[in-house]
Design a protein around this motif. Structure first.
Motif, PDB file in Angstrom:
ATOM      1  N   ILE A  12       0.739  -1.291   0.125  1.00 10.75           N
ATOM      2  CA  ILE A  12       0.070   0.025   0.033  1.00 10.75           C
ATOM      3  C   ILE A  12       0.941   1.225   0.043  1.00 10.75           C
ATOM      4  N   THR A  13       1.136   1.946  -1.212  1.00 11.11           N
ATOM      5  CA  THR A  13       2.022   2.999  -1.256  1.00 11.11           C
ATOM      6  C   THR A  13       1.475   3.775  -2.312  1.00 11.11           C
ATOM      7  N   GLU A  14       1.845   5.060  -2.499  1.00 13.43           N
ATOM      8  CA  GLU A  14       1.232   5.823  -3.681  1.00 13.43           C
ATOM      9  C   GLU A  14       1.223   5.499  -4.843  1.00 13.43           C
ATOM     10  N   ASP A  17      -1.115   2.663  -5.313  1.00 11.44           N
ATOM     11  CA  ASP A  17      -2.398   3.121  -5.453  1.00 11.44           C
ATOM     12  C   ASP A  17      -2.791   3.691  -6.909  1.00 11.44           C
ATOM     13  N   VAL A  91      -8.339  -3.221   0.141  1.00 10.78           N
ATOM     14  CA  VAL A  91      -8.677  -2.304   1.111  1.00 10.78           C
ATOM     15  C   VAL A  91     -10.369  -2.183   1.225  1.00 10.78           C
ATOM     16  N   GLU A  92     -10.990  -2.528   2.399  1.00 10.27           N
ATOM     17  CA  GLU A  92     -12.365  -2.469   2.378  1.00 10.27           C
ATOM     18  C   GLU A  92     -12.647  -0.942   2.379  1.00 10.27           C
ATOM     19  N   VAL A  94     -15.479   2.121   3.363  1.00  9.80           N
ATOM     20  CA  VAL A  94     -16.265   2.521   4.567  1.00  9.80           C
ATOM     21  C   VAL A  94     -17.765   2.018   4.200  1.00  9.80           C
TER      22      VAL A  94
ATOM     23  N   LYS B  42       3.229   5.428   5.942  1.00  6.74           N
ATOM     24  CA  LYS B  42       4.441   4.756   5.380  1.00  6.74           C
ATOM     25  C   LYS B  42       4.117   4.389   3.742  1.00  6.74           C
ATOM     26  N   GLY B  43       4.742   4.726   2.723  1.00  6.58           N
ATOM     27  CA  GLY B  43       4.628   4.604   1.581  1.00  6.58           C
ATOM     28  C   GLY B  43       4.137   5.644   0.713  1.00  6.58           C
ATOM     29  N   PHE B  44       3.671   6.635   1.545  1.00  9.65           N
ATOM     30  CA  PHE B  44       2.967   7.853   0.969  1.00  9.65           C
ATOM     31  C   PHE B  44       3.561   9.295   1.431  1.00  9.65           C
ATOM     32  N   ARG B  45       3.754  10.033   0.677  1.00  9.89           N
ATOM     33  CA  ARG B  45       4.192  11.302   1.228  1.00  9.89           C
ATOM     34  C   ARG B  45       3.158  12.251   1.977  1.00  9.89           C
ATOM     35  N   LYS B  48      -0.687  12.956   0.970  1.00 15.04           N
ATOM     36  CA  LYS B  48      -1.021  12.243  -0.175  1.00 15.04           C
ATOM     37  C   LYS B  48      -1.535  10.958  -0.062  1.00 15.04           C
ATOM     38  N   PRO B  50      -4.500   8.160   0.052  1.00 17.94           N
ATOM     39  CA  PRO B  50      -5.743   8.339  -0.782  1.00 17.94           C
ATOM     40  C   PRO B  50      -6.790   8.310   0.205  1.00 17.94           C
ATOM     41  N   SER B  52      -9.761   6.641   0.327  1.00 17.37           N
ATOM     42  CA  SER B  52     -10.192   5.302   0.637  1.00 17.37           C
ATOM     43  C   SER B  52      -9.366   4.671   1.687  1.00 17.37           C
ATOM     44  N   LEU B  53      -8.120   4.953   1.634  1.00 12.29           N
ATOM     45  CA  LEU B  53      -7.330   4.504   3.024  1.00 12.29           C
ATOM     46  C   LEU B  53      -7.306   5.079   4.270  1.00 12.29           C
ATOM     47  N   ARG B  55     -10.332   6.449   5.030  1.00 18.14           N
ATOM     48  CA  ARG B  55     -11.669   5.876   5.373  1.00 18.14           C
ATOM     49  C   ARG B  55     -11.575   4.655   6.229  1.00 18.14           C
ATOM     50  N   THR B  56     -10.748   3.581   5.680  1.00 15.67           N
ATOM     51  CA  THR B  56     -10.788   2.311   6.232  1.00 15.67           C
ATOM     52  C   THR B  56      -9.745   2.420   7.556  1.00 15.67           C
ATOM     53  N   ARG B  57      -8.660   3.075   7.447  1.00 14.60           N
ATOM     54  CA  ARG B  57      -7.849   2.974   8.808  1.00 14.60           C
ATOM     55  C   ARG B  57      -8.547   3.559   9.947  1.00 14.60           C
ATOM     56  N   HIS B  59     -11.753   4.698  10.242  1.00 15.04           N
ATOM     57  CA  HIS B  59     -13.300   4.631   9.994  1.00 15.04           C
ATOM     58  C   HIS B  59     -13.938   5.186  11.349  1.00 15.04           C
TER      59      HIS B  59
END
Lengths: 94, 410
Positions: A12-14, A17, A91-92, A94, B42-45, B48, B50, B52-53, B55-57, B59
């Protein structure tokens, strides 16, 4: 090797994505896993059809814990392209 | 948003609210945007990650915050539409989530009341005490302030100072040992048993007192009596006055100011009482509770059933008076300037920071508005002077220390 052992986790990275928009999914796999094994594992685990796989061995990175120096274990990155119209719910929502 | 008023009492409202679930999503998006700016994963600037992520993390947190925003928005919309002034926070209950979100909000409001006449309130004010009496009182106080002590051989009486060694025993074991302890007989901080035991003691005398489970062994080292100075020309010179007349003049001037202030305060209190009597209405419980907590905090007392019974009445009066005063301040457009608040903040030596600024400024603003409004009422009141005649019956029950000289017995 069992399929679960091959697909360690979805990345899961930019970049991952961004690739997902063109139906490419990235996974962390063991360095010794072959493209055939990865294809089989993805198709069995996620019930999808794989049309292309690209792999890359990621470089090991130096790590230090106090005086002891070492390396972070290496992994293989697999970019899996699915048949158009198919997708993996990594990823699920909402 | 749709709402129905379930309970509509003067000080209490219950509202049933129905909101489409899409509204909640709007608030979730607002919360995501707020969070996104500073979120680093980690993995994102930074910034940045998203949607959806996120929302999930996050929630649960996002939903709770979005609900809070939704409730706050609906609450403000309802109170603005109905022109209600809230007196408490809104309490949410009976939450049901489906295609629509349904819940009930309960809150208290400041009642709408019409204020009676407040300009030209007729009130009695006592005549100031005569100058000679005030001067006599001031001299008495001054003598007490400059009192000295002198060792005496006579038996000790109330107000004498005792220097003693004291040993405290509990279950035949020494609990505390104090040397050269100086106390005044009659001091309220001393135990009654000790105060009683010290009356009549002489130097070198030994005493043993038992209070509850403790035994006090006392050895008297010194008995001192209070010596009050004479307020004469010499005393005046020591105090840097030219003569006794100047000292008297200054004392009288100060005492008169205090007396004037006392009379003004008493009259203002009477005015407040008249306002309370003239304006009877229900006060929101939240405001009463707030005043009750303030009373407890100031007197450093715990919250208990007996205290509730004792202070509930005064707290209700204070809350009601505040509402009346605020209404008068609104009607008369009595406002406090920022400069006045800051002057008081400086005088009180309060340090303002980003956290406490708003609450302190608002609190001081309220205090000053109240003060100004009471001053307004005082200036516009019809004050009749009343001489302080104390009837013999009243005199017996009168516990005031200062009394009109002409009416004092004897």
């Amino acid at each position: 090797m069992r399929h679960e052992k091959i697909i360690r986790k979805a990345l899961i990275t930019e970049k991952a994505d961004r690739l997902r928009e063109i139906n490419v999914y990235q996974f962390e796999v063991p360095p010794r896993a072959t493209k055939r094994q990865i294809k089989k594992a993805v198709e069995n685990l996620f019930k999808v059809e794989v049309i292309n796989i690209k792999t890359a061995n990621m470089p090991r990175k130096p790590r230090r814990l106090g005086r002891s120096e070492g390396y972070k274990s290496t992994y293989k990155k697999a970019s899996v392209t699915l048949k158009p119209g198919q997708k993996i719910e990594i990823v699920e929502g909402v | 948003m749709h709402y129905d008023i379930a309970t509509d009492k003067a000080t209490e409202k219950e509202i049933d609210i129905t909101i489409p679930a899409t509204e909640l999503d709007r608030f979730i998006k607002i919360e995501i945007n707020k969070l996104r700016k500073d979120l680093s994963l980690k993995g994102f600037r930074k910034g940045k990650v998203p949607e959806s992520l996120i929302r999930t993390r996050y929630h649960d947190t996002l939903k709770a915050q979005a609900m809070n925003g939704l409730v706050t928005e609906s609450f403000f919309k309802i109170i603005t539409e109905n022109k209600w002034r809230p007196a408490s926070r809104a309490e949410m209950k009976d939450l049901k989530e489906d295609d629509e979100i349904k819940f009930r909000l309960r809150f208290e409001t400041i009642p709408n009341f019409e204020i009676g006449d407040y300009v030209g309130i007729e009130v009695f004010q006592e005549e100031p005490l005569p100058d000679d009496f005030l001067l006599e009182q001031a001299i008495k106080e001054l003598r007490e302030q400059h009192a000295n002590t002198r060792e005496t051989t006579r038996p000790a009486v109330v107000d004498d100072f005792i220097t003693m060694d004291i040993e405290i025993f509990e279950n035949d074991k020494t609990k505390e040992n104090k040397r050269n302890l100086k106390v005044r007989i009659g001091d309220r901080n001393l135990l009654d048993g000790i105060n009683k035991a010290l009356v009549g003691v002489r130097k070198t005398e030994k005493k043993q007192v038992r209070v509850d489970k403790q035994t006090y062994k006392i050895y008297i080292k010194k008995v001192e009596e209070k010596v009050l100075p004479n307020i004469d020309a010499d005393f005046a010179k020591v105090q840097k006055f030219e003569g006794i007349e100047q000292l008297h003049k200054k004392l009288l001037e100060n005492t008169k100011k205090i007396e004037e202030k006392r009379l003004e305060d008493t009259t203002k209190e009477s005015l407040s009482n008249i306002l309370l009597e003239r304006n009877q209405f229900d006060v929101p419980n939240a405001l009463i509770e707030n005043e009750y907590r303030t009373i407890l905090q100031r007197s450093n007392m715990p919250d208990s059933e007996s205290n509730k019974e004792r202070f509930r009445g005064p707290a209700e009066k204070r809350a009601r008076l505040n509402l009346i005063i605020n209404k008068i301040a609104d009607k008369e457009n009595i406002q406090v300037k920022e400069e006045e608040i800051m002057n008081l903040v400086t005088a009180m030596d309060v340090k303002l920071n980003d956290e406490n600024r708003e609450s302190i400024v608002s609190y001081i603003g309220n205090v000053l508005t109240k003060e100004k409004t009471i001053d307004f009422l005082y200036k516009n009141a019809k004050i009749s002077k009343k001489s302080r005649i104390i009837s013999p019956k009243e005199d017996i029950n009168d516990t005031r220390s200062v009394r009109h000289r002409a009416n004092r017995p004897g």
